[in-house]
Structures are given as C-alpha cells and as structure tokens.
Design a protein around this motif. Structure first.
Motif, short mmCIF file in Angstrom:
data_model
loop_
_atom_site.label_atom_id
_atom_site.label_comp_id
_atom_site.label_asym_id
_atom_site.label_seq_id
_atom_site.Cartn_x
_atom_site.Cartn_y
_atom_site.Cartn_z
N LEU A 67 0.90 -1.22 -0.01
CA LEU A 67 -0.02 -0.06 -0.04
C LEU A 67 0.91 1.33 0.05
N PHE A 68 1.90 1.37 0.67
CA PHE A 68 2.66 2.64 0.73
C PHE A 68 3.96 2.31 -0.19
N HIS A 69 3.89 1.59 -1.04
CA HIS A 69 4.71 1.69 -2.10
C HIS A 69 4.74 2.85 -2.90
N PRO A 70 5.97 3.40 -3.39
CA PRO A 70 5.62 4.66 -4.16
C PRO A 70 4.78 4.69 -5.43
N PHE A 71 4.79 3.37 -6.12
CA PHE A 71 4.00 3.17 -7.25
C PHE A 71 2.60 3.16 -6.72
N PHE A 274 5.45 -4.45 -7.99
CA PHE A 274 5.24 -3.10 -7.83
C PHE A 274 6.32 -2.47 -7.77
N SER A 275 7.40 -2.86 -7.17
CA SER A 275 8.91 -2.38 -7.41
C SER A 275 9.61 -2.25 -8.41
N SER A 551 -4.33 18.47 14.42
CA SER A 551 -4.92 17.81 13.52
C SER A 551 -4.64 16.44 13.60
N PHE A 552 -5.07 15.46 13.63
CA PHE A 552 -4.76 13.84 13.50
C PHE A 552 -5.10 13.39 12.09
N VAL A 553 -3.94 13.19 11.36
CA VAL A 553 -4.32 12.77 9.98
C VAL A 553 -3.51 11.30 9.65
N PRO A 554 -4.43 10.16 9.19
CA PRO A 554 -3.96 9.02 9.24
C PRO A 554 -2.82 8.97 8.21
N LEU A 555 -1.88 8.44 8.33
CA LEU A 555 -0.69 8.49 7.74
C LEU A 555 -0.66 8.16 6.06
N PHE A 556 -1.35 7.30 5.59
CA PHE A 556 -1.49 7.10 4.31
C PHE A 556 -2.16 7.93 3.48
N PRO A 557 -3.35 8.42 3.93
CA PRO A 557 -3.90 9.56 3.19
C PRO A 557 -3.23 11.01 3.29
N GLY A 558 -2.26 11.17 4.60
CA GLY A 558 -1.58 12.21 4.46
C GLY A 558 -0.69 12.19 3.51
N LEU A 559 0.07 11.12 3.21
CA LEU A 559 1.18 11.00 2.40
C LEU A 559 0.44 10.99 0.63
N ILE A 590 5.02 2.81 9.60
CA ILE A 590 6.25 3.79 10.03
C ILE A 590 7.47 3.29 8.94
N HIS A 591 7.71 1.85 9.29
CA HIS A 591 8.92 1.36 8.40
C HIS A 591 8.45 1.55 6.97
N ALA A 592 7.59 1.37 6.41
CA ALA A 592 7.27 1.24 5.08
C ALA A 592 7.31 2.82 4.35
N PHE A 593 6.97 3.88 5.48
CA PHE A 593 6.82 5.24 4.84
C PHE A 593 8.30 5.78 4.87
N ILE A 594 9.01 5.40 6.04
CA ILE A 594 10.51 5.93 6.16
C ILE A 594 11.46 5.31 5.35
N LEU A 595 11.71 3.99 5.31
CA LEU A 595 12.60 3.09 4.87
C LEU A 595 12.12 2.38 3.53
N GLY A 596 10.88 2.16 3.35
CA GLY A 596 10.42 1.46 2.28
C GLY A 596 10.58 0.03 2.37
N TYR A 597 10.49 -0.83 1.42
CA TYR A 597 10.44 -2.28 1.53
C TYR A 597 11.77 -2.96 1.93
#
Length: 597
Positions: A67-71, A274-275, A551-559, A590-597
C-alpha cells in the motif's frame, strides 16, 4: 506517571490484558515473564477465522508495504505518469493471463463439483478483468505491444504456473498423481498462491476508493480504482478465500504449512512486481530515498512505554517488587534495605493508582479548553506545564512510599530481556542504525523509572546502540534504594531533552527529526519534530490535542496529499510546529513510510 493510571488498578495482580499474565509464578531465581495477552492474537478468533483470513492477518505487514509503495502512492494520488501506467497495464495483462491459466489447471485438479464451478466463475472474472484492461488501452490510446515484460512479472507468473502444475516441493505433477485427493491438494496449493493477490488488490482498491471525492471525476485512474473497489471484485476475493478454505479442510498440518509458504511467497512477489514498475517522477516515499549521508542527518526519537512495548514498564517494576517481596515470616537482616511485604505492596500500589487516576483526570479536565481552539503551540505548552507539575508530585509519592525499594538489578534486566515489544519495532530501529547508507541515530525518551529495563529490552532484541534518555534507579551494590535519579518525568522534561539532543548535534548536516509517540507526554515533542507520528489510540492524547487545534491525519491519506503537493510544484519538505500529526496503526506503516520495503 501516566503508567500507573493506565496499568495499576486497586489490585495490580488482577490487571487488564495489557499486563503480564500469570505473574504469580515468577520467582527471584527464575524470572519467566509470559507474553501479555494483547501481544498474541486470540486463539479463539484464529480458530473461528478461515485459513485464508488467518494468513492475511499473519502477513498483514506485506500488505502495508504494498500500500505504501511509491507506485501505489502515485496511483492513489492520481499523478502517476501515463507512461508508467501504460507499462503497468502491459505487465498486469501478462499477470492476468497467467491467473486465467492457473484457474484452468486448478479446476482440472478439483474433485468437487461446487469447487469446480467456483473456480470456473473466478476464471471468468479474470477474463472480464482482461477486457477491462483492453478498454484502458483503447480509452487512453495506449500501445503496450512494445513493452517488455519485467523479470518480476515473469518470476511471479512462473511461480504461479509451476504451483498450478504441481511443481511444489514434495508434490508430484498432476499427470503423475495417483488419486483424486492428491489432485485436490494441487488445487489447494494453487489457490494458496492466488488468494493473497486477490485479497491485496481488493484491500488496495478499497483504501484508494476511500480517498476519492464522490463528486470529483477528474482522477485519471478512477476507473481502475472503481474496478478493484467494486462489490463484484470484493466478492471475487472472498470467493477465492472461501475456495481455499474449502479445498484445504482435509489437508495435514504439513500440507497446510506448504500453503502458508506459498501464500507468503506470493505476497512478497507482488511487492517485487510493484517495485519493478517504472516511476518517472519524484515521490514522497520512502522518506530516505533522497537522503545524502554527507549532507543530511536522520534523527529518530521514540517514546518507550506502549509505543515500543505492549505493556507499561511501571507495571513490570511493580510486579517484580511484589513477587520478590519478603514473606511475612521471613526475617530481614539489618544490613538489608528494609522492604514491605507482598500484601502491603499490593495495597500501597492500589492506593497510589487510585489517587493518581482520579487526580490525573481532574488535571486533564482543568487544562482542556471548553471549545476547540486554533493551534497555538505556546498555549498548549503552558497547559502542559500544569500536567508536568502533577506528574512530578505523583512520582514523589511513589518514591516516598518505598514501593521501589529492594529490587535487584539482575531481576530488572531479566524482565527487560523478556519484555514483549511491538511487532516490527526492533526491526525498524535495527535497519536504521545498521544501514551503511544512512547518517542516522536513534534516541529513546521515556518516563520509565529505570533506564536499565529499556536497555535490557533493546539489547535482547539485538539492538545495543540506541541512546536511552530516562530516569534511573539508585542502587546500593545491586539493590535499589527506592530513590530515582530524575531526568525525564514530564512533557516539559521530554521536550527539553528533545531540544538539547538536537542542539548537541554538529551543524555540518541538515537534520530531519521524526518523533514517534503515543501519549499526552509526547505531544510537545511530536509537534516540534519535523514529522510527528502517533501510534496507538490514546483517548487523552486525542482529546487534549484536538481541543488545542492539533489535527490528526492517518498516515497513508496524509502521504497521498503530500504526493499531490509534490507534483503540483509545491515543496514536500517536512517541518514541525504545523499543528499536524500523523497517525499510524502499526510499526509496519512507519517502516514502509521512512525506509520502504
């Protein structure tokens, strides 16, 4: 001290599920701390769920990385370049043809008429999906004929078709299978390799759909999103899972293990797929992709209790004190630190907890504005100064009560070694610290009364480098005196420590600060950091923050929003004191956002 409020009701041994279970069995010579119930999925719930559902839950981490993949992020935001989408469609068509063939082979192996019919229906759905892909080609004038198939797509399709042909370790090919039951095994294995892909696309489709404005038809990939979020596709995913459950009912434990491995392998191959997609644009994930170790410094700050752990450290220390307390008929020598009996400790902890709970709620109510205010950091800081004074007084009561006297440092370290940490927490920190491509450091800021407990917990997970900023017990030889060296007792102490650490860094690099926390005590640090991430669901944190305009924003919609800004030419730079915090449901996010897979 919010620890006591959360975890020490009047009878601390009979605590909620967040506390350790069966702690009465602990002993000074052999401290074995069983995991808290909250750290283990409910066995009853697992047994009630089907095989496919259990696997989806078990490998949820992989679905988050997909889900958090750049693509995925570019597709969700609608800014994916048409060239990238064209390539993806070509790859996916190849993928779907393999799916249709695999369903055909699975249907031949199934010995149940209902299963055969179900598989046939799923194959028809895949063929319809291929028609949809052809409509994409016509609608956008795409010419995918000249696009070569990626090695990742080939790897997945070969894996899938090999499985459908019975070429699984320990399994014969369909042409050599002696009985219909053996052929049914291959049908089950094939569904095991296909189900995760169906469920993953259904999951991604619904996540993307939730972000679309129903009145806005300008999203270029709305048709794609509508397809995978549609009731018909969701039903196909469920049908695939039900067929997997049906075909695997009579299989042995060893055969079910094979299906689990196939399921997991399929999830990993999907992320690789995806990658392999071409991205011809800037993306906001993973965060470290533009990190230059010669110019940049990544600073990760984290709370400990209930951010990294599933149990609060004060609960552990209290239970150690109670379990190792002298028995009523046990004489204490004059040179020993005098300790309360186990019964007295239970009673004292109960009284301290009750007083803390009542006064904490009163304090929170007194600092919260009656109406939601605009975000003004200084106003929140001033309000939390009152909470800080309360926390320090509560700590003094604990010290003066003597409940922390007589704890052995070895018992504390042993408890730390057995402490259950949140899934993915240690792996995230280890990857940060051990990466050769990052100039990064990790700091843990905690109210914990005993930093040795934290250091022991991390060391047992193979992480020896994090900088721990917490309070410390004082010891006479190896026995605690009941006193605390006070370093981090309150929200104000935490944010001051946060600032001091940043100031102590050399000015030779640009700092990017990330703070991860779960409670009111973390609020100021969360807001001052360039990126503040809230993990967990603390109601008091939400209440205080919301009323002060946070404001509290869910991470994926925020990204997704950040990705749109990135493409529109606005800076995607992160900075603190905006009043926006991001919420994550797990360390995998958190891992997916900052570091990726």
């Amino acid at each position: 001290m919010r620890l006591m409020r959360l975890l020490f009701p009047p009878n601390p041994i009979k605590t909620p599920q967040t506390l350790f279970t069966s702690l009465r069995s602990l002993s000074l010579s052999s401290m074995a701390i069983p995991p808290p119930k909250s750290a283990i999925p409910s066995a009853a719930a697992d047994n009630e769920a089907g095989l496919a559902r259990r696997f989806w839950i078990k490998f949820r981490r992989e679905s988050i990385f997909a889900l958090f993949h750049p693509f995925s992020l570019c597709l969700a935001s609608g800014d994916l370049k048409i060239e990238s989408f064209r390539s993806y469609i070509a790859q996916d068509a190849h993928f779907l043809k393999a799916f249709a063939h695999a369903y055909e082979l699975a249907e031949e192996c199934a010995d149940d008429d209902d299963a055969k019919l179900g598989i046939s229906e799923l194959r028809s759905a895949v063929l319809q999906e291929l028609k949809m892909h052809n409509s994409f080609v016509q609608e956008w004038g795409l010419d995918a004929k000249d696009i070569s198939i990626s090695s990742a797509a080939v790897k997945y399709t070969e894996f899938l078709l090999a499985t459908a042909s019975g070429k699984v370790e320990g399994v014969k090919g369909p042409g050599k299978l002696a009985t219909p039951f053996e052929r049914t095994k291959v049908a089950a294995y094939t569904l095991g390799a296909m189900t995760p892909c169906m469920r993953l696309y259904a999951f991604i489709g619904k996540e993307f759909k939730a972000l679309l404005d129903p009145k806005d038809d300008t999203h270029p990939y709305k048709k794609w999103i509508d397809n995978y979020s549609s009731e018909s596709f969701q039903a196909s995913a469920v049908q695939t899972e039900e067929l997997l459950d049906k075909l695997s009912v009579s299989l042995t434990g060893e055969e079910l293990d094979i299906i689990e491995k196939l399921y997991h392998q399929a999830m990993k191959l999907e992320i690789e797929f995806f990658s392999a997609q071409s991205l011809l644009q800037p993306t906001v994930v993973p965060l470290i992709k533009e990190h230059d170790s010669a110019k940049d410094r990544l600073m990760i700050f984290s709370d400990f209790d209930l951010t990294c752990t599933v149990v609060d450290s004060s609960a552990i220390l209290a239970e150690i004190a109670i379990v190792t307390a002298p028995k009523p008929d046990q004489n204490q020598s004059e040179d020993q630190i005098m300790r309360m009996s186990s019964a007295d400790l239970r009673n004292t902890w109960g009284l301290l907890s009750k007083q803390y709970t009542e006064e904490y709620e009163q304090c929170i109510e007194s600092i919260i504005p009656t109406k939601r205010a605009e975000f003004v950091y200084n106003n929140l800081h001033k309000a939390l100064e009152q909470l800080s004074e309360f926390e320090k007084k509560a700590n003094n009561r604990v010290i003066e009560s003597g409940v922390l006297k007589g704890l052995n440092i070895e018992d504390i370290k042993r408890a730390g070694e057995r402490l259950i940490l949140q899934d993915g927490c240690i792996d995230f920190f280890k990857k940060i610290i051990k990466s050769d491509n990052l100039n990064a450091n990790v700091h843990v800021l905690s109210y914990c009364w005993c930093g040795d407990l934290i250091r022991s917990a991390f060391s047992s997970g193979g992480l020896h480098e994090p900088n721990v900023h917490a309070n410390e017990f004082t010891f006479e030889e190896s026995i605690s005196t009941g006193k605390i060296v006070k370093k981090v007792e309150s929200p104000i102490d935490k944010v001051q420590a946060f600032r001091d650490i940043i100031k102590s860094c050399q000015s030779d690099r640009k700092n990017l600060t990330i703070y991860i926390g779960d409670s009111v005590g973390d609020l100021l640090c969360l807001l001052e950091a360039d990126i503040g991430i809230v993990i967990g669901s603390s109601s008091s944190l939400r209440r205080v923050g919301t009323q002060f305009g946070v404001s509290f924003v869910p991470l994926f919609p925020g990204l997704v929003k950040k990705q749109k800004e990135c493409v529109e030419g606005r800076s995607s730079n992160w900075k603190g004191l905006t009043g926006i915090l991001y919420t994550a449901s797990s360390w995998a996010e958190i891992h997916a956002f900052i570091l990726g897979y």
